[in-house]
Design an enzyme around this catalytic site. Structure first.
Site, PDB file in Angstrom:
ATOM      1  N   ARG A  72      -6.099 -15.046   5.727  1.00  0.00           N
ATOM      2  CA  ARG A  72      -7.707 -14.563   5.069  1.00  0.00           C
ATOM      3  C   ARG A  72      -8.103 -15.876   4.845  1.00  0.00           C
ATOM      4  O   ARG A  72      -7.488 -16.986   4.466  1.00  0.00           O
ATOM      5  CB  ARG A  72      -7.302 -13.912   3.611  1.00  0.00           C
ATOM      6  CG  ARG A  72      -6.711 -12.691   3.822  1.00  0.00           C
ATOM      7  CD  ARG A  72      -6.422 -11.787   2.514  1.00  0.00           C
ATOM      8  NE  ARG A  72      -5.444 -11.085   2.554  1.00  0.00           N
ATOM      9  CZ  ARG A  72      -5.691  -9.685   2.996  1.00  0.00           C
ATOM     10  NH1 ARG A  72      -6.375  -9.502   3.533  1.00  0.00           N
ATOM     11  NH2 ARG A  72      -4.395  -8.996   2.747  1.00  0.00           N
ATOM     12  N   GLY A 104     -12.674  -6.013   7.184  1.00  0.00           N
ATOM     13  CA  GLY A 104     -12.992  -7.483   6.799  1.00  0.00           C
ATOM     14  C   GLY A 104     -13.322  -8.165   8.283  1.00  0.00           C
ATOM     15  O   GLY A 104     -14.182  -9.010   8.578  1.00  0.00           O
ATOM     16  N   ASP A 127      -3.596   1.160   6.640  1.00  0.00           N
ATOM     17  CA  ASP A 127      -4.209   2.126   5.620  1.00  0.00           C
ATOM     18  C   ASP A 127      -4.895   3.212   6.466  1.00  0.00           C
ATOM     19  O   ASP A 127      -5.243   4.130   5.943  1.00  0.00           O
ATOM     20  CB  ASP A 127      -5.425   1.242   4.979  1.00  0.00           C
ATOM     21  CG  ASP A 127      -4.408   0.338   3.778  1.00  0.00           C
ATOM     22  OD1 ASP A 127      -3.452   0.577   3.567  1.00  0.00           O
ATOM     23  OD2 ASP A 127      -5.249  -0.409   3.431  1.00  0.00           O
ATOM     24  N   ARG A 171      -5.435   0.883  -1.472  1.00  0.00           N
ATOM     25  CA  ARG A 171      -6.318   0.394  -2.283  1.00  0.00           C
ATOM     26  C   ARG A 171      -7.489   1.160  -2.641  1.00  0.00           C
ATOM     27  O   ARG A 171      -7.846   1.496  -3.699  1.00  0.00           O
ATOM     28  CB  ARG A 171      -6.703  -0.988  -2.319  1.00  0.00           C
ATOM     29  CG  ARG A 171      -5.914  -1.901  -3.033  1.00  0.00           C
ATOM     30  CD  ARG A 171      -6.729  -3.443  -3.082  1.00  0.00           C
ATOM     31  NE  ARG A 171      -6.758  -3.857  -1.832  1.00  0.00           N
ATOM     32  CZ  ARG A 171      -6.308  -5.246  -1.443  1.00  0.00           C
ATOM     33  NH1 ARG A 171      -5.586  -5.853  -2.114  1.00  0.00           N
ATOM     34  NH2 ARG A 171      -6.391  -5.744  -0.037  1.00  0.00           N
ATOM     35  N   ARG A 211      10.837  27.758 -13.695  1.00  0.00           N
ATOM     36  CA  ARG A 211      11.559  28.513 -12.699  1.00  0.00           C
ATOM     37  C   ARG A 211      12.749  28.142 -12.296  1.00  0.00           C
ATOM     38  O   ARG A 211      13.441  28.482 -11.343  1.00  0.00           O
ATOM     39  CB  ARG A 211      10.457  28.390 -11.648  1.00  0.00           C
ATOM     40  CG  ARG A 211       9.115  29.276 -11.302  1.00  0.00           C
ATOM     41  CD  ARG A 211       8.217  29.466 -10.288  1.00  0.00           C
ATOM     42  NE  ARG A 211       8.724  28.390  -9.187  1.00  0.00           N
ATOM     43  CZ  ARG A 211       8.220  27.485  -9.042  1.00  0.00           C
ATOM     44  NH1 ARG A 211       6.805  27.032  -9.701  1.00  0.00           N
ATOM     45  NH2 ARG A 211       8.515  26.340  -7.897  1.00  0.00           N
ATOM     46  N   GLN A 251       6.396  -1.186   3.506  1.00  0.00           N
ATOM     47  CA  GLN A 251       5.428  -0.248   4.301  1.00  0.00           C
ATOM     48  C   GLN A 251       4.736  -1.115   5.533  1.00  0.00           C
ATOM     49  O   GLN A 251       4.297  -0.555   6.250  1.00  0.00           O
ATOM     50  CB  GLN A 251       4.310   0.329   3.206  1.00  0.00           C
ATOM     51  CG  GLN A 251       4.953   1.195   2.223  1.00  0.00           C
ATOM     52  CD  GLN A 251       3.965   1.433   1.380  1.00  0.00           C
ATOM     53  OE1 GLN A 251       3.145   2.524   1.072  1.00  0.00           O
ATOM     54  NE2 GLN A 251       3.944   0.503   0.164  1.00  0.00           N
TER      55      GLN A 251
HETATM   56  O1  F6P Z   1      -2.848  -3.769   4.853  1.00  0.00           O
HETATM   57  C1  F6P Z   1      -3.633  -3.018   4.001  1.00  0.00           C
HETATM   58  C2  F6P Z   1      -2.917  -3.165   2.707  1.00  0.00           C
HETATM   59  O2  F6P Z   1      -1.620  -2.910   2.962  1.00  0.00           O
HETATM   60  C3  F6P Z   1      -3.346  -2.615   1.318  1.00  0.00           C
HETATM   61  O3  F6P Z   1      -2.932  -1.048   1.306  1.00  0.00           O
HETATM   62  C4  F6P Z   1      -2.658  -3.214   0.133  1.00  0.00           C
HETATM   63  O4  F6P Z   1      -3.386  -2.932  -0.697  1.00  0.00           O
HETATM   64  C5  F6P Z   1      -2.910  -4.632   0.722  1.00  0.00           C
HETATM   65  O5  F6P Z   1      -3.187  -4.370   2.262  1.00  0.00           O
HETATM   66  C6  F6P Z   1      -2.027  -5.533   0.330  1.00  0.00           C
HETATM   67  O6  F6P Z   1      -2.392  -6.727   0.880  1.00  0.00           O
HETATM   68  P1  F6P Z   1      -1.801  -8.230   0.655  1.00  0.00           P
HETATM   69  O7  F6P Z   1      -0.435  -8.118   0.378  1.00  0.00           O
HETATM   70  O8  F6P Z   1      -1.856  -8.997   2.154  1.00  0.00           O
HETATM   71  O9  F6P Z   1      -2.598  -8.800  -0.393  1.00  0.00           O
END
Ligand code: F6P
Length: 319
Positions: A72, A104, A127, A171, A211, A251
């Site tokens: 980033r 982004g 996502d 998120r 149940r 994930q």
């Molecule tokens: O890639 C998307 C995502 O997995 C979101 O679901 C999650 O909140 C975020 O990235 C976390 O990203 P990082 O670990 O890079 O901050």
């Protein structure tokens, strides 16, 4: 156009490597020179740009993550940073850039297009929250990973007759939680797009208990609340023991599924075709198994809708 470049940006997603491979190989097939930019926009600013050959993308189609690394970049948000990136590309004679990433990353690609570089976006994020395309690279793999994990949790939840709260990524988007919840047979699904009353959740668990059903699975998208808060909230309405499981970055990793490899390969090759056709400021998209392109601006200014029928179905099937 003689020279193009490719980068990956934002959160990584399984299948990005298949897309990089396709861009490089399709580009060379079309007699282009293809450059790889390491570390996303940060690498573009720092001139981490290298010519790629066929062999540079050998043995990566089956690997998760991204061979080009991802980052980033704060500096790229500034005009000075953007100008440096453009200057570095122009110095090498690179006219077209393919950006593999999420929302982004698309904004950055649009900005570069305004500054005179032809840009094409390829949607890649687990996502699946990018508007204008049915699927993004990485979503299918992440979904399968989550379902596999929940199946394992179900074994122990059943043995011990417990309620589990499983927190998954997302998120702002409930796509993963929603579809993993349906596929894994969860009793309750929490997604950011929709309000779920804790009193209703407790009532469903209670009626299950009456149940004779003593275990229960709750799938929670991280954007709603944490698993811990969910457990505390639920405890206000029903007196049961819960166990929490936060799946986290498991994930995001792992071998891409065949579907993500095919999608990455198709998007990568199509993005090169779009550049050769003179397109810019557009992203690749898939609908009804066909390739399309959409304007980047229309994508990041829009929120992807969730399918409320899936939510309803999961409710009906988990009574
Ligand atoms: O890639 C998307 C995502 O997995 C979101 O679901 C999650 O909140 C975020 O990235 C976390 O990203 P990082 O670990 O890079 O901050």
């Amino acid at each position: 156009m003689r020279k193009i470049a490719v980068l990956t940006s934002g959160g990584d997603a399984p299948g990005m490597n298949a897309a990089i491979r396709a861009v490089v190989r399709k580009g060379i097939f079309e007699n282009l020179e293809v450059y790889g930019v390491s570390h996303g926009y940060e690498g573009l600013i720092n001139n981490q740009i290298k010519k790629m050959e066929l062999g540079d993308v050998g043995d990566i189609i089956h690997r998760g993550g991204t061979k080009l690394y991802s980052a980033r970049s704060e500096e790229f948000l500034t005009l000075a940073g953007q100008n440096k990136a453009v200057a570095n590309l122009k110095n090498l004679g690179i006219e077209g850039l393919i950006v593999i990433g999420g929302d982004g990353s698309y904004r950055g690609a649009s900005r570069l297009s305004e500054l005179g570089i032809k840009t094409i976006g390829i949607p890649a994020t687990i996502d699946n929250d990018i508007a204008g395309t049915n699927e993004t690279i990485g979503y299918d793999t992440a979904l399968n990973t989550i379902v596999d994990m929940i199946d394992k949790i179900r074994d122990t939840a059943t043995s011990h007759e417990r309620t589990f709260i499983i927190e998954v990524m997302g998120r702002d988007s409930g796509q993963l939680a929603l579809n993993a919840g349906l596929a894994a047979g969860a009793e309750t699904i929490f997604i950011p797009e929709r309000q779920t009353k804790m009193s209703d959740v407790a009532a469903r668990i209670q009626s299950g208990l009456e149940r004779g059903k003593k275990h229960s699975l709750i799938v929670l998208a991280e954007g709603v609340m944490s698993a811990e808060s969910c457990s505390l909230e639920l405890g206000k309405y029903i007196n049961i023991e819960t166990r929490l499981s936060v799946l986290g970055h498991i994930q995001r990793g792992g071998k891409p599924t065949a579907k993500d490899r095919v999608l990455g390969s198709r998007f990568g090759a199509y993005a090169v075709e779009l550049l050769l056709d003179g397109q810019t400021d557009v992203g690749t998209s898939i609908k009804d198994d066909k390739m399309y392109f959409v304007e980047l601006k229309s994508v990041y200014n829009q929120k992807k809708n969730y399918d409320s029928s899936i939510y309803q179905l999961s409710k009906e099937l988990s009574i």
